[in-house]
Design a protein around this motif. Sequence first.
Motif, PDB file in Angstrom:
ATOM      1  N   MET A   1       0.046 -90.101  48.419  1.00  0.00           N
ATOM      2  CA  MET A   1      -0.802 -89.382  47.831  1.00  0.00           C
ATOM      3  C   MET A   1      -0.239 -88.206  46.777  1.00  0.00           C
ATOM      4  N   LYS A   2      -0.846 -88.075  45.680  1.00  0.00           N
ATOM      5  CA  LYS A   2      -0.238 -87.320  44.738  1.00  0.00           C
ATOM      6  C   LYS A   2      -0.431 -85.809  45.025  1.00  0.00           C
ATOM      7  N   LEU A   3       0.514 -84.933  44.443  1.00  0.00           N
ATOM      8  CA  LEU A   3       0.333 -83.399  44.986  1.00  0.00           C
ATOM      9  C   LEU A   3      -0.927 -82.842  44.789  1.00  0.00           C
ATOM     10  N   LYS A   4      -1.583 -83.249  43.562  1.00  0.00           N
ATOM     11  CA  LYS A   4      -2.908 -82.650  43.295  1.00  0.00           C
ATOM     12  C   LYS A   4      -3.812 -82.944  44.276  1.00  0.00           C
ATOM     13  N   GLU A   5      -4.065 -84.127  44.882  1.00  0.00           N
ATOM     14  CA  GLU A   5      -4.799 -84.639  45.925  1.00  0.00           C
ATOM     15  C   GLU A   5      -4.549 -83.966  47.311  1.00  0.00           C
ATOM     16  N   GLU A   6      -3.136 -83.782  47.447  1.00  0.00           N
ATOM     17  CA  GLU A   6      -2.954 -83.178  48.653  1.00  0.00           C
ATOM     18  C   GLU A   6      -3.642 -81.695  48.629  1.00  0.00           C
ATOM     19  N   ILE A   7      -3.454 -81.115  47.504  1.00  0.00           N
ATOM     20  CA  ILE A   7      -4.000 -79.486  47.404  1.00  0.00           C
ATOM     21  C   ILE A   7      -5.396 -79.635  47.518  1.00  0.00           C
ATOM     22  N   GLU A   8      -5.933 -80.575  46.688  1.00  0.00           N
ATOM     23  CA  GLU A   8      -7.451 -80.609  46.811  1.00  0.00           C
ATOM     24  C   GLU A   8      -8.142 -80.754  48.247  1.00  0.00           C
ATOM     25  N   ARG A   9      -7.528 -81.489  49.032  1.00  0.00           N
ATOM     26  CA  ARG A   9      -7.986 -81.553  50.458  1.00  0.00           C
ATOM     27  C   ARG A   9      -7.498 -80.541  51.368  1.00  0.00           C
ATOM     28  N   ARG A  10      -6.591 -79.487  50.980  1.00  0.00           N
ATOM     29  CA  ARG A  10      -6.313 -78.556  52.203  1.00  0.00           C
ATOM     30  C   ARG A  10      -7.446 -77.205  52.084  1.00  0.00           C
ATOM     31  N   ARG A  11      -7.798 -76.859  53.312  1.00  0.00           N
ATOM     32  CA  ARG A  11      -8.412 -75.762  53.594  1.00  0.00           C
ATOM     33  C   ARG A  11      -7.724 -74.748  54.550  1.00  0.00           C
ATOM     34  N   THR A  12      -7.288 -73.815  54.000  1.00  0.00           N
ATOM     35  CA  THR A  12      -6.445 -72.937  54.985  1.00  0.00           C
ATOM     36  C   THR A  12      -7.550 -71.452  54.909  1.00  0.00           C
ATOM     37  N   PHE A  13      -7.656 -71.481  56.373  1.00  0.00           N
ATOM     38  CA  PHE A  13      -8.685 -70.110  56.479  1.00  0.00           C
ATOM     39  C   PHE A  13      -8.234 -69.548  58.048  1.00  0.00           C
ATOM     40  N   ALA A  14      -8.774 -68.132  57.888  1.00  0.00           N
ATOM     41  CA  ALA A  14      -8.492 -67.490  59.100  1.00  0.00           C
ATOM     42  C   ALA A  14      -9.825 -67.287  59.748  1.00  0.00           C
ATOM     43  N   ILE A  15      -9.975 -67.197  61.130  1.00  0.00           N
ATOM     44  CA  ILE A  15     -11.207 -66.762  61.668  1.00  0.00           C
ATOM     45  C   ILE A  15     -10.992 -65.540  62.207  1.00  0.00           C
ATOM     46  N   VAL A  16     -11.784 -64.441  62.021  1.00  0.00           N
ATOM     47  CA  VAL A  16     -11.662 -63.154  62.228  1.00  0.00           C
ATOM     48  C   VAL A  16     -12.965 -62.492  63.202  1.00  0.00           C
ATOM     49  N   SER A  17     -12.712 -61.627  64.000  1.00  0.00           N
ATOM     50  CA  SER A  17     -13.946 -61.185  64.554  1.00  0.00           C
ATOM     51  C   SER A  17     -13.401 -59.798  65.436  1.00  0.00           C
ATOM     52  N   HIS A  18     -14.421 -59.000  65.954  1.00  0.00           N
ATOM     53  CA  HIS A  18     -14.035 -58.074  66.627  1.00  0.00           C
ATOM     54  C   HIS A  18     -13.763 -58.643  67.936  1.00  0.00           C
ATOM     55  N   PRO A  19     -13.015 -58.333  68.889  1.00  0.00           N
ATOM     56  CA  PRO A  19     -12.578 -58.819  70.139  1.00  0.00           C
ATOM     57  C   PRO A  19     -13.853 -59.117  70.935  1.00  0.00           C
ATOM     58  N   ASP A  20     -13.896 -60.323  71.490  1.00  0.00           N
ATOM     59  CA  ASP A  20     -15.056 -60.766  72.484  1.00  0.00           C
ATOM     60  C   ASP A  20     -16.200 -61.399  71.531  1.00  0.00           C
ATOM     61  N   ALA A  21     -16.114 -61.507  70.281  1.00  0.00           N
ATOM     62  CA  ALA A  21     -17.477 -62.004  69.796  1.00  0.00           C
ATOM     63  C   ALA A  21     -17.418 -63.623  69.717  1.00  0.00           C
ATOM     64  N   GLY A  22     -16.237 -64.121  69.922  1.00  0.00           N
ATOM     65  CA  GLY A  22     -16.167 -65.426  70.298  1.00  0.00           C
ATOM     66  C   GLY A  22     -15.154 -66.318  69.065  1.00  0.00           C
ATOM     67  N   LYS A  23     -14.310 -65.384  68.598  1.00  0.00           N
ATOM     68  CA  LYS A  23     -13.220 -66.262  67.642  1.00  0.00           C
ATOM     69  C   LYS A  23     -12.467 -67.316  68.434  1.00  0.00           C
ATOM     70  N   THR A  24     -12.025 -67.145  69.644  1.00  0.00           N
ATOM     71  CA  THR A  24     -11.203 -68.416  70.308  1.00  0.00           C
ATOM     72  C   THR A  24     -12.123 -69.380  70.744  1.00  0.00           C
ATOM     73  N   THR A  25     -13.278 -69.130  70.848  1.00  0.00           N
ATOM     74  CA  THR A  25     -13.963 -70.305  71.350  1.00  0.00           C
ATOM     75  C   THR A  25     -14.537 -71.101  70.120  1.00  0.00           C
ATOM     76  N   LEU A  26     -14.792 -70.315  68.969  1.00  0.00           N
ATOM     77  CA  LEU A  26     -15.067 -71.095  67.804  1.00  0.00           C
ATOM     78  C   LEU A  26     -13.919 -72.079  67.467  1.00  0.00           C
ATOM     79  N   THR A  27     -12.761 -71.414  67.394  1.00  0.00           N
ATOM     80  CA  THR A  27     -11.680 -72.042  67.065  1.00  0.00           C
ATOM     81  C   THR A  27     -11.662 -73.405  67.806  1.00  0.00           C
ATOM     82  N   GLU A  28     -11.556 -73.159  69.076  1.00  0.00           N
ATOM     83  CA  GLU A  28     -11.603 -74.415  69.926  1.00  0.00           C
ATOM     84  C   GLU A  28     -12.727 -75.547  69.718  1.00  0.00           C
ATOM     85  N   LYS A  29     -13.625 -75.074  69.106  1.00  0.00           N
ATOM     86  CA  LYS A  29     -14.898 -76.042  68.877  1.00  0.00           C
ATOM     87  C   LYS A  29     -14.415 -76.788  67.618  1.00  0.00           C
TER      88      LYS A  29
END
Length: 525
Positions: free
Chosen positions: A1-29
């Motif tokens: 795969m070309k570099l451009k295609e590799e870049i296009e298919r990447r999604r890098t994100f963070a899940i954030v929340s106040h403790p106990d809102a469900g960040k870990t559970t959502l990550t797991e799902k």
Amino acid sequence: MKLKEEIERRRTFAIVSHPDAGKTTLTEKFLLFGGAINVAGAVKSNKIKKTATSDFMEIEKQRGISVATSVMGFEYGGKKINILDTPGHQDFAEDTFRTLTAADSVIIVIDAAKGVEAQTRKLMNVCRMRKTPVMVFVNKLDRPGRDPFDLLDEIEEELEIQVHPLSWPVSMGPDFRGVYNRFDRTFRSFRSENKQTIGELVEFDKMDDPNFRKHIHPHADRLGEELALIAGVYPDFKREDYLEGRLAPLFFGSALNNFGVQDILDCFIQVAPSPGPIQTESRKVEPAEEKFSGFVFKIHANMDPNHRDRIAFIKIVSGKFERNKGYVHVRTGRKLKFSSPTSFMAEKKSIIDAAYPGDIVGVHDTGNFKIGDAVSEGEKLQFQGMPSFSPEMFRYVENNDPNKFKQLSKGLDQLMDEGVAQLFVSVANGRKIIGTVGALQFDVIQYRLEHEYGALCRYEQLPMHKACWIESKNEVKLKDFRLRKFQQLAKDKEGREVYMAESPYALQMARDNFPEIAFHFSSEF
Ligand code: G4P
């Protein structure tokens, strides 16, 4: 795969929340959807339980877990998704802020019963500052929660961002029926007896379809009215608004029940951004540039006190990263070769040969890296957008063992490079001051200094409110300020000038008396 295609298919994100809102559970799902894990319960929560304020073993254990869950990659819908985990405990907020520098977008989890909480507000401020695209997941709809319209108003007001509900709940709590997806016009019905399924998808043509009405009886008319209201109040969803951080698509669901999770994930892979360009002091670096570059956004100390080596997490900004290729550590000019760079798939760590923009690689570090350091093929890049934020608690730190002066100094230096806290030196008396976001850090620092560096320290209270980085074009006023506030001046680790305000009142007075001076709450301005 070309570099451009590799870049296009990447999604890098963070899940954030106040403790106990469900960040870990959502990550797991999310990981379940990606097939990266097979059973619920595989992702350990990295939160330090509230009771563990002085339980060091617990801290150490948690540090171990958070290495494993720092980055979790998986494939879904043809995309390579990297989730950056953030510590739940608010005393580690600074860690979370830094992780956001490596995220191309963010999902904020909000508890439907609690609404916007303190930590969420702070995190959103950082996202707003960086114009990070944000999506919102309103969680725990299986429990009685607040009226959805009130929640949306509160989110808009408190987080200062326009929201756009792409899904809408039919009732909540014990009577929760499911979620209508406004993005692809489907309805997913909720069955509380079958908690780990994604819910039956009810196909229908029109809102008055009898089969659909039967599913949501007696809420059909109300749903119709609410959807009409939403269509009137909230303008059409435009991806550009989301990408520019002006509008947050919002979904309702229940992470624990795996409900509404696929809706947000499917929308996410369609609209969330792939890695973009990053500004450096000299120029903008585009991800598709041929030459590799990246920056360190997190450093994790080894759990074993006998080995002081660490893992540095590098976010790849441009080009293809290759194992065993010669790179340069820009700040020191040192040549580097990474023989065993690791990547993270779900909770598994493995050595990789190549990685692309958006990916995070973990590299072995013997104490050379600092948060924010750039690695490149030789170009002297200094990435912007990795500020320090003003700490909220301050203490003088003193050596408690005259024979271990060197150890203390080295330990403090390395822990600060790791970003555990910030070190300032008072201009008036030359004493070292540690600034943190939470009280827990002081315990962590003392413990780690003793166990990893053999140094003993003690603290002395320093009742300060904030550290503000100051600047002014008016040298005369700056000189005057320095004279008047001599006792409250300090230098940060980079030698930048900082004013330590004793109280909100003192800060306000300083601002009123010195309008020519800018007071910044973060080190990058
Ligand atoms: P965090 O990472 O944001 O701190 O939250 P986490 O996912 O650990 O979730 C906090 C608590 O909320 C957990 O319960 C979790 O099971 C629960 N939870 C998450 N999503 C939902 C949901 O959609 N509905 C309901 N009713 N609860 C939800 P806990 O009892 O604190 O932990 P555990 O013992 O269940 O792990």
